[in-house]
Design an enzyme around this catalytic site. Structure first.
Site, PDB file in Angstrom:
ATOM      1  N   LEU A   1       1.056  -0.879  -0.438  1.00 19.13           N
ATOM      2  CA  LEU A   1      -0.030   0.014  -0.111  1.00 19.13           C
ATOM      3  C   LEU A   1       0.951   1.040  -0.039  1.00 19.13           C
ATOM      4  CD1 LEU A   1      -2.872  -0.879   2.437  1.00 19.13           C
ATOM      5  CD2 LEU A   1      -2.992  -0.056  -0.112  1.00 19.13           C
ATOM      6  N   ASP A   2       0.515   1.885  -0.309  1.00 20.01           N
ATOM      7  CA  ASP A   2       1.318   3.365  -0.455  1.00 20.01           C
ATOM      8  C   ASP A   2       0.572   4.233   0.550  1.00 20.01           C
ATOM      9  OD1 ASP A   2       1.498   3.657  -3.089  1.00 20.01           O
ATOM     10  OD2 ASP A   2      -0.320   4.744  -3.683  1.00 20.01           O
ATOM     11  N   VAL A   3       2.375   5.289   0.727  1.00 19.38           N
ATOM     12  CA  VAL A   3       2.541   5.614   2.484  1.00 19.38           C
ATOM     13  C   VAL A   3       1.113   6.839   2.503  1.00 19.38           C
ATOM     14  CG1 VAL A   3       3.513   7.506   3.042  1.00 19.38           C
ATOM     15  CG2 VAL A   3       4.682   6.301   1.754  1.00 19.38           C
ATOM     16  N   GLU A   4       0.535   7.125   1.529  1.00 21.65           N
ATOM     17  CA  GLU A   4      -0.669   7.848   1.703  1.00 21.65           C
ATOM     18  C   GLU A   4      -2.219   7.075   1.659  1.00 21.65           C
ATOM     19  OE1 GLU A   4      -0.635  11.637   2.929  1.00 21.65           O
ATOM     20  OE2 GLU A   4       1.583  10.568   2.537  1.00 21.65           O
ATOM     21  N   ALA A   5      -1.420   6.007   1.746  1.00 23.32           N
ATOM     22  CA  ALA A   5      -2.887   4.905   1.808  1.00 23.32           C
ATOM     23  C   ALA A   5      -3.372   4.563   3.381  1.00 23.32           C
ATOM     24  CB  ALA A   5      -3.302   4.229   0.263  1.00 23.32           C
TER      25      ALA A   5
END
EC number: 5.4.99.25
Length: 345
Positions: free
Chosen positions: A38-42
């Site tokens: 998962l992306d950091v912002e997700a």
């Protein structure tokens, strides 16, 4: 070594790699892997495999996933989310009716170009590294499947819309958001992204961790999920002592139709038998219930006596997972063999 799954919820603001480090500190010297970065912002579900469960990660990577994401219309960023820089703007903002109606255009098989800010490799280098250096990144289109897409909320004042989607592996939600906006004659990027389900793992019973001090090893293990849990909707065979020994040592292993195959449809499946004795063939129709809708759907499985082929199934011995693999003309070919007991034989 313990062998199980952990249903972990990744918070927003830390990377998947950082969460792996946190879990490792809690569990100690144990083999660990996770399914689907998962992306950091997700935020959202990030299943962890512990011990022998790491041999099954590829099955979760292939599993369907569900997301809830919010799109900000009228702007585009270089990363497709709020972590990037705004590179374009457009005054055209869709109406509520348009934001809802556009969903039907994307359900089904879709061709998608991954974002430049992704972990995919270009000539051995991560695409996001090239993008950060300002280099042009060209990625090949990919075929994905959107099983469901619907608008949950539209905020006219803030020019945002929140969507729910169920999709196949390889789907980039940032790209989906941009494509949705373009289809609405606008621009858009993701401002919030939450993964709510990966296969059998759902957010309502996930373990939430932000630091290694928040939970103990015993507490994690108490909330663990058995290794066989993700195999409940896959065909299974029970091995005899001799068959188990053959599989364990990588030898050719044959299963007898009359004795073994009549009980293939177990767990989440119900079996319906239809026979034609004159042609000596059998057709199995496996009926599975969709827990989210309560509806059932049929999975046809054509079987010819003595020549049965199955792409993926698992074998257990005395109730314990022994191997996963394929079946070709009654011969089991192992893909992974598991060591779940010290004294198997």
């Amino acid at each position: 070594m313990s062998n199980y799954w952990l249903n972990i919820y990744k918070p927003r603001g830390i990377s998947s790699a950082q969460l792996v480090s946190i879990v490792k500190k809690i569990l100690g010297k144990t083999k660990i892997g996770h399914a689907g970065t998962l992306d950091v912002e997700a935020e959202g579900i990030l299943p962890f495999a512990v011990g022998e469960a790491t041999k099954l990660i590829h099955l979760l990577v292939d599993a369907r996933k569900t997301y809830i994401f919010t799109v900000k219309f009228g702007m585009q960023t270089n990363s497709g989310d709020c972590a990037g820089k705004v590179i374009a703007t457009k005054d055209c903002i869709p109406s509520q009716e348009e934001a809802y109606a556009v969903c039907s255009k994307f359900i089904g098989n879709v061709t998608q170009i991954p974002p430049a800010f992704s972990a995919l490799k270009v000539n051995g280098v991560r695409a996001y590294k090239l993008a950060r250096e300002g280099k042009k990144v060209e990625l090949k289109p990919r075929n994905i499947t959107i099983y469901d897409l619907k608008c949950l909320n539209f905020d006219e004042k803030n020019a945002t819309a929140t969507y729910y989607t169920e999709c196949s592996k390889g789907t980039y939600i940032r790209t989906l958001a941009e494509d949705l906006a373009l289809s609405l004659q606008s621009l858009g990027f993701v401002i919030e992204l939450r993964r709510t389900q990966v296969g059998i793992f759902k957010e309502e019973n996930a373990i939430r961790i932000k630091s290694p001090d928040e939970i103990t090893k015993n507490a994690l293990e108490e909330n663990s999920i058995k290794i066989e849990a993700i195999l409940d909707d896959i065909l299974v065979l029970d091995a005899t002592d001799s068959q188990a020994q053959q599989i364990k040592y990588g030898q050719k292993c044959l299963f007898n139709y009359e004795k073994d195959f009549r009980h293939l449809a177990k767990f989440a499946y119900r079996e319906e038998f239809k026979g034609n004795t004159e042609r000596n063939t059998t057709a199995y129709t496996l009926v599975r219930e969709d827990a989210s809708t309560g509806l059932t759907y049929k999975l046809p499985l054509e079987v010819e006596f003595g020549k049965m082929s199955v792409d993926l199934l698992w074998v257990r011995y005395k109730g314990t997972l022994l191997a996963i693999g394929s079946l070709n003309k009654s011969c089991f070919n192992s893909l992974r063999v598991f060591n779940l007991t010290q004294d198997f034989f």
